[in-house]
Structure formats: C-alpha cells, structure tokens
Design a protein around this motif. Structure first.
Motif, short mmCIF file in Angstrom:
data_model
loop_
_atom_site.label_atom_id
_atom_site.label_comp_id
_atom_site.label_asym_id
_atom_site.label_seq_id
_atom_site.Cartn_x
_atom_site.Cartn_y
_atom_site.Cartn_z
N ARG A 142 0.83 -1.20 0.00
CA ARG A 142 0.00 0.00 0.00
C ARG A 142 0.87 1.26 0.00
O ARG A 142 0.58 2.24 -0.68
N ARG A 143 1.95 1.22 0.77
CA ARG A 143 2.84 2.38 0.83
C ARG A 143 3.51 2.63 -0.52
O ARG A 143 3.68 3.78 -0.94
N VAL A 144 3.90 1.55 -1.20
CA VAL A 144 4.55 1.70 -2.51
C VAL A 144 3.61 2.30 -3.53
O VAL A 144 3.95 3.23 -4.26
N THR A 145 2.37 1.77 -3.61
CA THR A 145 1.41 2.24 -4.61
C THR A 145 0.94 3.66 -4.31
O THR A 145 0.48 4.35 -5.22
N ARG A 146 1.04 4.09 -3.05
CA ARG A 146 0.63 5.45 -2.71
C ARG A 146 1.74 6.47 -2.89
O ARG A 146 1.49 7.67 -2.89
N SER A 147 2.97 6.00 -3.05
CA SER A 147 4.08 6.91 -3.24
C SER A 147 4.09 7.42 -4.68
O SER A 147 3.49 6.84 -5.58
N THR A 148 4.79 8.54 -4.89
CA THR A 148 4.89 9.11 -6.23
C THR A 148 5.56 8.14 -7.19
O THR A 148 5.10 7.94 -8.32
N VAL A 149 6.63 7.52 -6.74
CA VAL A 149 7.34 6.54 -7.58
C VAL A 149 6.43 5.36 -7.90
O VAL A 149 6.40 4.87 -9.04
N GLY A 150 5.70 4.90 -6.90
CA GLY A 150 4.78 3.77 -7.10
C GLY A 150 3.69 4.09 -8.10
O GLY A 150 3.36 3.27 -8.97
N LYS A 151 3.12 5.30 -7.99
CA LYS A 151 2.07 5.71 -8.92
C LYS A 151 2.61 5.82 -10.35
O LYS A 151 1.94 5.44 -11.32
N LYS A 152 3.83 6.34 -10.48
CA LYS A 152 4.44 6.43 -11.81
C LYS A 152 4.69 5.04 -12.39
O LYS A 152 4.53 4.81 -13.59
N ALA A 153 5.10 4.11 -11.51
CA ALA A 153 5.33 2.74 -11.96
C ALA A 153 4.04 2.09 -12.43
O ALA A 153 4.01 1.39 -13.45
N VAL A 154 2.95 2.31 -11.67
CA VAL A 154 1.64 1.77 -12.05
C VAL A 154 1.22 2.32 -13.41
O VAL A 154 0.75 1.59 -14.29
N MET A 155 1.40 3.63 -13.59
CA MET A 155 1.02 4.26 -14.85
C MET A 155 1.87 3.73 -16.00
O MET A 155 1.36 3.50 -17.11
N ALA A 156 3.16 3.49 -15.74
CA ALA A 156 4.05 2.99 -16.79
C ALA A 156 3.70 1.56 -17.17
O ALA A 156 3.58 1.22 -18.36
N VAL A 157 3.52 0.69 -16.18
CA VAL A 157 3.24 -0.72 -16.45
C VAL A 157 1.89 -0.90 -17.14
O VAL A 157 1.77 -1.66 -18.11
N THR A 158 0.87 -0.21 -16.66
CA THR A 158 -0.45 -0.31 -17.30
C THR A 158 -0.41 0.28 -18.70
O THR A 158 -1.08 -0.22 -19.62
N GLY A 159 0.39 1.33 -18.89
CA GLY A 159 0.54 1.91 -20.21
C GLY A 159 1.17 0.93 -21.19
O GLY A 159 0.73 0.79 -22.33
N VAL A 160 2.21 0.22 -20.74
CA VAL A 160 2.87 -0.78 -21.59
C VAL A 160 1.89 -1.89 -21.96
O VAL A 160 1.84 -2.34 -23.11
N ALA A 161 1.08 -2.32 -20.99
CA ALA A 161 0.09 -3.37 -21.25
C ALA A 161 -0.91 -2.92 -22.31
O ALA A 161 -1.27 -3.69 -23.23
N MET A 162 -1.35 -1.67 -22.24
CA MET A 162 -2.31 -1.16 -23.22
C MET A 162 -1.67 -0.98 -24.60
O MET A 162 -2.34 -1.20 -25.63
N VAL A 163 -0.40 -0.61 -24.64
CA VAL A 163 0.30 -0.49 -25.93
C VAL A 163 0.39 -1.85 -26.61
O VAL A 163 0.18 -1.98 -27.82
N LEU A 164 0.72 -2.89 -25.84
CA LEU A 164 0.78 -4.24 -26.40
C LEU A 164 -0.58 -4.67 -26.94
O LEU A 164 -0.66 -5.29 -28.02
N PHE A 165 -1.63 -4.34 -26.21
CA PHE A 165 -2.97 -4.66 -26.70
C PHE A 165 -3.27 -3.94 -28.00
O PHE A 165 -3.82 -4.51 -28.95
N LEU A 166 -2.91 -2.65 -28.06
CA LEU A 166 -3.15 -1.87 -29.28
C LEU A 166 -2.40 -2.45 -30.47
O LEU A 166 -2.95 -2.51 -31.58
N LEU A 167 -1.18 -2.89 -30.27
CA LEU A 167 -0.40 -3.48 -31.36
C LEU A 167 -1.07 -4.75 -31.88
O LEU A 167 -1.20 -4.94 -33.10
N LEU A 168 -1.50 -5.61 -30.97
CA LEU A 168 -2.16 -6.85 -31.38
C LEU A 168 -3.49 -6.56 -32.06
O LEU A 168 -3.85 -7.19 -33.07
N HIS A 169 -4.23 -5.60 -31.52
CA HIS A 169 -5.52 -5.23 -32.09
C HIS A 169 -5.33 -4.64 -33.49
O HIS A 169 -6.10 -4.94 -34.41
#
Length: 228
Positions: free
Chosen positions: A6-33
C-alpha cells in the motif's frame, strides 16, 4: 494488499510505476488489435474467420468468448489503474503548489505533453463509441456479429464520413498520447542517460506512428473504396 504494498502504490514513484506498467500493457494490446484489424486487407472471408477465431480462443477449456471477456476485464482494470495513477499524480503536483505563480515563465514542452489530458478524454469517449459500434453492434448500420467485415464496410462508408472523421481525430489524439506516454514510461523504467533519452524518444515516436498508421489505414481504405 499488505501495508508495504500500500505504501509503494501510494508513493509518487509507485504511482508512476503503475502508470508505466499499465501503459505498456495497453500499448501491447493496441499493437495486437491493430495487426488483427489489418487482416481485413486479406479479404472478407479471412477477416470474418479471424473474428470468429477470437471468440473460440481457450476452447474447450473455456466456454466460447470467455477469453475475450477475460481480456476485456483485464484491459478495463489496466485503464482504471492508469487513469487513477495519472489523476493522483496530477492532484499531488497541484497540491504541492497551492499558490499560483504571480508570473510564470512558459515551460518548454512537447505538444503531446500539453494535450495528454484532453487527448485521454477523447480516447475514452471513442472507446465507448467503438464498443457500442463494432463490438455490440448497437450503433452500427448492419450490426451483424456473424459478418464483421460487413460491419466495418458499412461503418466507414463514404456517406458516413463523419464517423471516419471522428475515428481519425481519435487516432491522432491516441498517437500524441502514445508518443508522450511511451517516452515517459521508458524514462520511469530507467532510461535516464542522454543516449537513453534519445532512444526513448525515437522508440516512442516509432510506436505512435506505426499504431496510428495501422489503425487509420482501415477506415481510410473503406471510405476511399479500396476495401468494399
């Protein structure tokens, strides 16, 4: 979720990591689509067969269309997490400067960075329309799930130029969003050197151009009569 997570995901670094990882997942989906969409250039029968095959992935272990729904739920979770992290970071940045600058010098930045927010709104609205149009068929002139090729051709027919125009605007907004988002994700995931930044910028631009060109080729080909 434990306290440490919880502390990691609430930190600025954690939030940026969540945004980066989810962004990569969506880019992969877009490529396949996008690659799947390009199947339409092979022919109506092949495109319809491909669309039917998507519904049967995982059978007989999974019932028909279950894989698609699992994919859609996973994508929805990624989108929600992406929006949550982006919104949280924006609010945190605003809270860090509660008093506005009396005179603020213009910040030099890319057009994509300055349009990330409204671009994201356009993309979300388009996704909703796209689902109602070519997934459920409620807004499609044909709405025949057995013949996806006919749905696409009817959707982007010359007399429905406004649909094509909306599609083009949404994809252009997506391209700007991808260019800045992929670059930011690569920076978050470790590309901090000068050469790494150059590689990240080039890769982000390449991803944006390839995905935009792939998605735009279908409606433009239908509207201009290349695909009938």
């Amino acid at each position: 979720m434990d306290l440490a997570t919880r502390r990691v995901t609430r930190s600025t670094v954690g939030k940026k990591a969540v945004m980066a990882v989810t962004g990569v997942a969506m880019v992969l989906f877009l490529l396949l689509h996008m690659l799947g969409n390009l199947k339409i250039f092979v022919g109506a029968e092949d495109f319809d067969h491909y669309a039917h095959w998507l519904r049967t992935i995982g059978m007989p272990v999974l019932p028909e269309t279950w894989f698609l729904w699992i994919q859609r739920v996973g994508l929805l979770v990624a989108v929600i997490a992406h929006i949550w992290s982006a919104t949280s970071l924006a609010l945190r940045a605003r809270a860090a400067r509660p008093v506005k600058y009396a005179h603020r010098r213009p910040v030099k930045g890319s057009y994509a960075a300055r349009t990330m927010r409204w671009g994201g709104v356009i993309i979300v609205l388009f996704v909703v329309y796209h689902i109602l149009d070519l997934t459920t068929g409620h807004l499609n002139p044909v709405g025949d799930r057995a013949h996806p090729h006919a749905n696409v051709v009817a959707d982007f027919a010359p007399e429905r130029w406004y649909v094509t125009l909306f599609y083009v605007l949404a994809v252009v907004a997506l391209a700007f969003h991808l260019r800045h988002g992929v670059f930011s994700a690569l920076r978050t995931l470790g590309q901090h050197t000068q050469s790494g930044e150059r590689r990240a910028r080039f890769f982000a631009l390449a991803v944006a151009v390839v995905i935009a060109a792939g998605f735009l080729s279908v409606p433009i080909a239908v509207t201009t009569g290349v695909i009938q």
